[in-house]
Enzyme design. Structure first.
Site, PDB file in Angstrom:
ATOM      1  N   LYS A 212      -0.567 -21.497  22.973  1.00  0.00           N
ATOM      2  CA  LYS A 212       0.669 -21.518  23.766  1.00  0.00           C
ATOM      3  C   LYS A 212       0.433 -20.995  25.202  1.00  0.00           C
ATOM      4  O   LYS A 212      -0.617 -20.400  25.496  1.00  0.00           O
ATOM      5  CB  LYS A 212       1.728 -20.688  23.043  1.00  0.00           C
ATOM      6  CG  LYS A 212       2.158 -21.300  21.690  1.00  0.00           C
ATOM      7  CD  LYS A 212       3.274 -20.485  21.034  1.00  0.00           C
ATOM      8  CE  LYS A 212       3.743 -21.120  19.736  1.00  0.00           C
ATOM      9  NZ  LYS A 212       4.865 -20.364  19.112  1.00  0.00           N
TER      10      LYS A 212
ATOM     11  N   TYR B 154      10.091 -29.259  18.752  1.00  0.00           N
ATOM     12  CA  TYR B 154      10.811 -28.139  18.122  1.00  0.00           C
ATOM     13  C   TYR B 154      12.226 -28.528  17.678  1.00  0.00           C
ATOM     14  O   TYR B 154      13.070 -27.652  17.472  1.00  0.00           O
ATOM     15  CB  TYR B 154      10.842 -26.933  19.057  1.00  0.00           C
ATOM     16  CG  TYR B 154       9.546 -26.131  19.042  1.00  0.00           C
ATOM     17  CD1 TYR B 154       9.100 -25.500  17.874  1.00  0.00           C
ATOM     18  CD2 TYR B 154       8.763 -25.995  20.178  1.00  0.00           C
ATOM     19  CE1 TYR B 154       7.914 -24.764  17.852  1.00  0.00           C
ATOM     20  CE2 TYR B 154       7.576 -25.261  20.163  1.00  0.00           C
ATOM     21  CZ  TYR B 154       7.169 -24.650  18.994  1.00  0.00           C
ATOM     22  OH  TYR B 154       5.994 -23.921  18.972  1.00  0.00           O
TER      23      TYR B 154
ATOM     24  N   ASN C 223       3.965 -15.885  21.160  1.00  0.00           N
ATOM     25  CA  ASN C 223       3.092 -15.422  20.076  1.00  0.00           C
ATOM     26  C   ASN C 223       1.787 -16.223  19.985  1.00  0.00           C
ATOM     27  O   ASN C 223       1.199 -16.364  18.913  1.00  0.00           O
ATOM     28  CB  ASN C 223       3.860 -15.368  18.751  1.00  0.00           C
ATOM     29  CG  ASN C 223       4.425 -16.715  18.352  1.00  0.00           C
ATOM     30  OD1 ASN C 223       4.209 -17.718  19.037  1.00  0.00           O
ATOM     31  ND2 ASN C 223       5.139 -16.747  17.240  1.00  0.00           N
TER      32      ASN C 223
ATOM     33  N   HIS D 275       0.703 -21.880  17.713  1.00  0.00           N
ATOM     34  CA  HIS D 275       1.519 -22.597  16.725  1.00  0.00           C
ATOM     35  C   HIS D 275       0.573 -23.164  15.677  1.00  0.00           C
ATOM     36  O   HIS D 275      -0.521 -23.615  16.011  1.00  0.00           O
ATOM     37  CB  HIS D 275       2.276 -23.765  17.378  1.00  0.00           C
ATOM     38  CG  HIS D 275       2.743 -24.778  16.374  1.00  0.00           C
ATOM     39  ND1 HIS D 275       3.902 -24.632  15.668  1.00  0.00           N
ATOM     40  CD2 HIS D 275       2.155 -25.915  15.912  1.00  0.00           C
ATOM     41  CE1 HIS D 275       4.026 -25.657  14.822  1.00  0.00           C
ATOM     42  NE2 HIS D 275       2.979 -26.448  14.957  1.00  0.00           N
TER      43      HIS D 275
ATOM     44  N   GLU E 241       2.769 -33.881  13.234  1.00  0.00           N
ATOM     45  CA  GLU E 241       2.488 -33.196  14.493  1.00  0.00           C
ATOM     46  C   GLU E 241       1.173 -33.694  15.113  1.00  0.00           C
ATOM     47  O   GLU E 241       1.082 -33.845  16.345  1.00  0.00           O
ATOM     48  CB  GLU E 241       2.440 -31.689  14.254  1.00  0.00           C
ATOM     49  CG  GLU E 241       3.824 -31.118  13.924  1.00  0.00           C
ATOM     50  CD  GLU E 241       3.825 -29.647  13.527  1.00  0.00           C
ATOM     51  OE1 GLU E 241       4.909 -29.121  13.227  1.00  0.00           O
ATOM     52  OE2 GLU E 241       2.737 -29.016  13.493  1.00  0.00           O
TER      53      GLU E 241
HETATM   54  P1  ATP Z   1       5.087 -21.882  14.932  1.00  0.00           P
HETATM   55  O1  ATP Z   1       6.070 -22.929  14.442  1.00  0.00           O
HETATM   56  O2  ATP Z   1       5.062 -21.753  16.448  1.00  0.00           O
HETATM   57  O3  ATP Z   1       3.736 -22.009  14.330  1.00  0.00           O
HETATM   58  P2  ATP Z   1       6.213 -20.072  13.066  1.00  0.00           P
HETATM   59  O4  ATP Z   1       6.196 -21.206  12.117  1.00  0.00           O
HETATM   60  O5  ATP Z   1       5.555 -18.802  12.672  1.00  0.00           O
HETATM   61  O6  ATP Z   1       5.592 -20.469  14.449  1.00  0.00           O
HETATM   62  P3  ATP Z   1       8.991 -20.712  13.475  1.00  0.00           P
HETATM   63  O7  ATP Z   1      10.032 -20.070  12.655  1.00  0.00           O
HETATM   64  O8  ATP Z   1       8.613 -22.131  13.177  1.00  0.00           O
HETATM   65  O9  ATP Z   1       7.700 -19.757  13.481  1.00  0.00           O
HETATM   66  O10 ATP Z   1       9.435 -20.603  15.002  1.00  0.00           O
HETATM   67  C1  ATP Z   1       8.806 -21.426  15.981  1.00  0.00           C
HETATM   68  C2  ATP Z   1       8.538 -20.579  17.197  1.00  0.00           C
HETATM   69  O11 ATP Z   1       9.766 -20.189  17.772  1.00  0.00           O
HETATM   70  C3  ATP Z   1       7.806 -19.253  16.942  1.00  0.00           C
HETATM   71  O12 ATP Z   1       6.422 -19.372  16.893  1.00  0.00           O
HETATM   72  C4  ATP Z   1       8.242 -18.439  18.150  1.00  0.00           C
HETATM   73  O13 ATP Z   1       7.485 -18.807  19.309  1.00  0.00           O
HETATM   74  C5  ATP Z   1       9.673 -18.896  18.334  1.00  0.00           C
HETATM   75  N1  ATP Z   1      10.617 -18.026  17.621  1.00  0.00           N
HETATM   76  C6  ATP Z   1      10.870 -17.987  16.304  1.00  0.00           C
HETATM   77  N2  ATP Z   1      11.799 -17.082  15.989  1.00  0.00           N
HETATM   78  C7  ATP Z   1      12.167 -16.528  17.170  1.00  0.00           C
HETATM   79  C8  ATP Z   1      13.098 -15.518  17.554  1.00  0.00           C
HETATM   80  N3  ATP Z   1      13.869 -14.897  16.645  1.00  0.00           N
HETATM   81  N4  ATP Z   1      13.181 -15.190  18.859  1.00  0.00           N
HETATM   82  C9  ATP Z   1      12.437 -15.816  19.795  1.00  0.00           C
HETATM   83  N5  ATP Z   1      11.554 -16.783  19.501  1.00  0.00           N
HETATM   84  C10 ATP Z   1      11.406 -17.127  18.220  1.00  0.00           C
HETATM   85 MG    MG Z   2       6.958 -23.142  12.541  1.00  0.00          MG
END
Ligand code: ATP
Ligand code: MG
Length: 140
Positions: A11, A51, A114, A117, A128
């Protein structure tokens, strides 16, 4: 164990801090092979579509803005149980909850920024990967 491919993104917070090599080392040290990789700037439309499952969540607009705030590196990772293996290497979404040694524990700045992804299922991995790569761009 079954060989799988999963989709990964380094990211904007990771590219901004010049961490792409350190993060790729984590994948490689843990048995995943980078079989496709390109550095791109996501368009707003791509980020919104990528997303779309989170469209109703309060963080959606911010997340889209973050994902287009700088370059990202999109990747295909290959290895034994690659989808689950990569989720383990990444660590929990919130770096505060991530296990020691994981990418997010070592490098993530926040829940949003974070660093990585990773696909959460084999089915999503296929979708994807196809979203960003043509078949002949993936070299196993
Ligand atoms: P990713 O899909 O990026 O691999 P993930 O599956 O661990 O991460 P998801 O729940 O799919 O998490 O959320 C997608 C992304 O949205 C997260 O990686 C983070 O960057 C962002 N995100 C998720 N929850 C929050 C939140 N509560 N506040 C801010 N950003 C968030
Ligand atoms: Mg995810």
């Amino acid at each position: 164990m079954v060989t799988q491919r999963t989709f990964s993104i380094l990211k904007p917070d990771a590219t901004r801090r010049n961490l792409t090599g350190k993060i790729n080392a984590k994948f490689e040290e843990n048995g995943l092979r980078i079989v496709a990789q390109k550095r791109i700037r996501m368009t707003k439309e791509q980020a919104e579509q990528f997303y779309a499952v989170h469209k109703q969540r309060p963080f959606y607009q911010d997340l889209v803005k973050f994902m287009i705030s700088g370059p990202v590196v999109v990747q295909v990772l290959e290895g034994d149980d690659a989808v689950a293996a990569n989720r383990k290497i990444m660590g929990a979404t919130n770096p505060a909850n991530a296990e020691p040694g994981t990418i997010r524990k070592e490098f993530a700045e926040s829940m949003e920024a974070n660093s990585v992804h990773g696909s959460d299922s084999l089915e999503n991995a296929k979708t994807e990967i196809a979203f960003f790569f043509k078949d002949d761009e993936i070299v196993g």
